[in-house]
Design a protein around this motif. Structure first.
Motif, PDB file in Angstrom:
ATOM      1  N   LEU A  82      29.436  35.089  40.124  1.00  0.00           N
ATOM      2  CA  LEU A  82      30.745  35.149  40.780  1.00  0.00           C
ATOM      3  C   LEU A  82      31.633  36.177  40.106  1.00  0.00           C
ATOM      4  O   LEU A  82      32.339  36.943  40.775  1.00  0.00           O
ATOM      5  CB  LEU A  82      31.412  33.770  40.750  1.00  0.00           C
ATOM      6  CG  LEU A  82      32.824  33.688  41.356  1.00  0.00           C
ATOM      7  CD1 LEU A  82      32.799  34.131  42.823  1.00  0.00           C
ATOM      8  CD2 LEU A  82      33.383  32.282  41.220  1.00  0.00           C
TER       9      LEU A  82
ATOM     10  N   LYS B 165      30.570  39.555  41.258  1.00  0.00           N
ATOM     11  CA  LYS B 165      30.950  39.779  42.662  1.00  0.00           C
ATOM     12  C   LYS B 165      32.417  40.152  42.763  1.00  0.00           C
ATOM     13  O   LYS B 165      32.791  41.081  43.515  1.00  0.00           O
ATOM     14  CB  LYS B 165      30.669  38.518  43.486  1.00  0.00           C
ATOM     15  CG  LYS B 165      30.959  38.675  44.977  1.00  0.00           C
ATOM     16  CD  LYS B 165      30.576  37.425  45.752  1.00  0.00           C
ATOM     17  CE  LYS B 165      30.846  37.593  47.246  1.00  0.00           C
ATOM     18  NZ  LYS B 165      30.474  36.371  47.993  1.00  0.00           N
ATOM     19  N   ILE B 166      33.258  39.459  42.012  1.00  0.00           N
ATOM     20  CA  ILE B 166      34.696  39.736  42.031  1.00  0.00           C
ATOM     21  C   ILE B 166      34.981  41.137  41.472  1.00  0.00           C
ATOM     22  O   ILE B 166      35.702  41.932  42.081  1.00  0.00           O
ATOM     23  CB  ILE B 166      35.457  38.669  41.229  1.00  0.00           C
ATOM     24  CG1 ILE B 166      35.374  37.305  41.934  1.00  0.00           C
ATOM     25  CG2 ILE B 166      36.918  39.091  41.044  1.00  0.00           C
ATOM     26  CD1 ILE B 166      35.888  36.163  41.088  1.00  0.00           C
TER      27      ILE B 166
ATOM     28  N   ARG C 182      34.076  44.571  43.248  1.00  0.00           N
ATOM     29  CA  ARG C 182      34.965  44.955  44.355  1.00  0.00           C
ATOM     30  C   ARG C 182      36.374  45.255  43.870  1.00  0.00           C
ATOM     31  O   ARG C 182      37.259  45.543  44.666  1.00  0.00           O
ATOM     32  CB  ARG C 182      34.984  43.812  45.380  1.00  0.00           C
ATOM     33  CG  ARG C 182      33.615  43.550  45.975  1.00  0.00           C
ATOM     34  CD  ARG C 182      33.585  42.255  46.756  1.00  0.00           C
ATOM     35  NE  ARG C 182      34.467  42.293  47.909  1.00  0.00           N
ATOM     36  CZ  ARG C 182      34.604  41.265  48.760  1.00  0.00           C
ATOM     37  NH1 ARG C 182      33.958  40.144  48.560  1.00  0.00           N
ATOM     38  NH2 ARG C 182      35.415  41.373  49.796  1.00  0.00           N
ATOM     39  N   PHE C 183      36.582  45.185  42.562  1.00  0.00           N
ATOM     40  CA  PHE C 183      37.922  45.352  41.971  1.00  0.00           C
ATOM     41  C   PHE C 183      38.363  46.810  41.986  1.00  0.00           C
ATOM     42  O   PHE C 183      37.592  47.689  41.626  1.00  0.00           O
ATOM     43  CB  PHE C 183      37.907  44.819  40.540  1.00  0.00           C
ATOM     44  CG  PHE C 183      39.214  44.994  39.824  1.00  0.00           C
ATOM     45  CD1 PHE C 183      40.367  44.368  40.260  1.00  0.00           C
ATOM     46  CD2 PHE C 183      39.283  45.800  38.696  1.00  0.00           C
ATOM     47  CE1 PHE C 183      41.569  44.531  39.593  1.00  0.00           C
ATOM     48  CE2 PHE C 183      40.479  45.958  38.016  1.00  0.00           C
ATOM     49  CZ  PHE C 183      41.602  45.339  38.468  1.00  0.00           C
TER      50      PHE C 183
END
Length: 239
Positions: free
Chosen positions: A231, A234-235, A238-239
């Motif tokens: 997780l 994934k976060i 895309r930051f």
């Protein structure tokens, strides 16, 4: 660690996080030596009472020259802060020359300086190595693969170094900043922590001998990563 009376070396200390670290350490009674590449900025720091040495740590020769210039100093604290982005995005070509320079400055330079200054540090009754990595050492950002890779490598090295020196007088601290308002992030939008606040949290960790300084929002990222690394990746991708 009791900072007063110590001699600290801060790389990349002429601006950003490094300069604020140097100022804060000096205010707490340390003698501070910094290095940087911009002679004009170095001259400004000399006016503040900092000892400033011109050095390019993006090469092995530059690291050796800087370490050699410290031979007559009694070093208690080494802060490896110098760094550069060297990033490329999805639509940008990979500049291999820039990549090599960024990896050396972000990863190899701290290893070179530690290797060359460790004998001095081992003679001190209380010493410290602080490696400034990044929250991106926990989970990479899609727009900064080179920077993330180098900082992740430095994080791994720092953890192993701490284990190897656990019975010595040297404490090893890793500082993991979030996005900080510096010249390196000038083109980034969004919320940025001030360099002063970042430095304050790092020095607080140094004074309490904490092994890690998870600064600002990195505390939350560290928590997410401990629950689900997938997780966190994934976060951050895309930051």
């Amino acid at each position: 660690m009791q900072i007063s009376g110590k001699t600290a070396v801060v790389t990349g200390g002429s601006d950003g996080i490094g300069l604020e670290l140097a100022r804060l350490l000096q205010s707490k009674g340390a003698s501070v030596i910094i290095c940087g590449r911009n002679e004009q900025r170095l001259e400004e720091t000399r006016k503040e009472g900092l000892k400033a040495i011109a050095a390019d740590l993006s090469t092995a020769e530059g690291c050796s020259e800087f370490a050699g210039s410290l031979n007559n100093e009694t070093i208690d604290i080494l802060v490896n802060n110098a760094g550069m982005s060297g990033n490329f995005g999805p639509d940008d070509p990979l500049d291999l020359a820039l990549t090599d320079k960024a990896i050396f400055l972000n990863l190899n330079a701290p290893l070179h300086l530690i290797g060359q200054l460790l004998p001095q540090l081992q003679t001190r009754p209380e010493a410290m190595i602080v490696n400034v990595t990044s929250g991106l050492a926990l989970a990479p950002r899609g727009g900064g693969p080179v920077y993330c890779a180098a900082k992740a490598g430095l994080r791994s090295f720092t953890q192993a170094l701490r284990h190897n020196l656990k019975h010595s007088s040297i404490n090893v601290v890793e500082a993991l900043p979030p996005v900080v308002d510096t010249s390196m992030t000038a083109d980034r939008d969004g919320n940025k922590m001030s360099a002063q606040e970042c430095a304050s949290q790092i020095v607080s960790a140094m004074e309490s001998n904490r092994p890690e300084a998870n600064v600002g929002m990195v505390k939350i990222l560290q928590l997410v990563n401990s629950i689900s690394p997938a997780l966190a990746r994934k976060i951050m991708l895309r930051f």
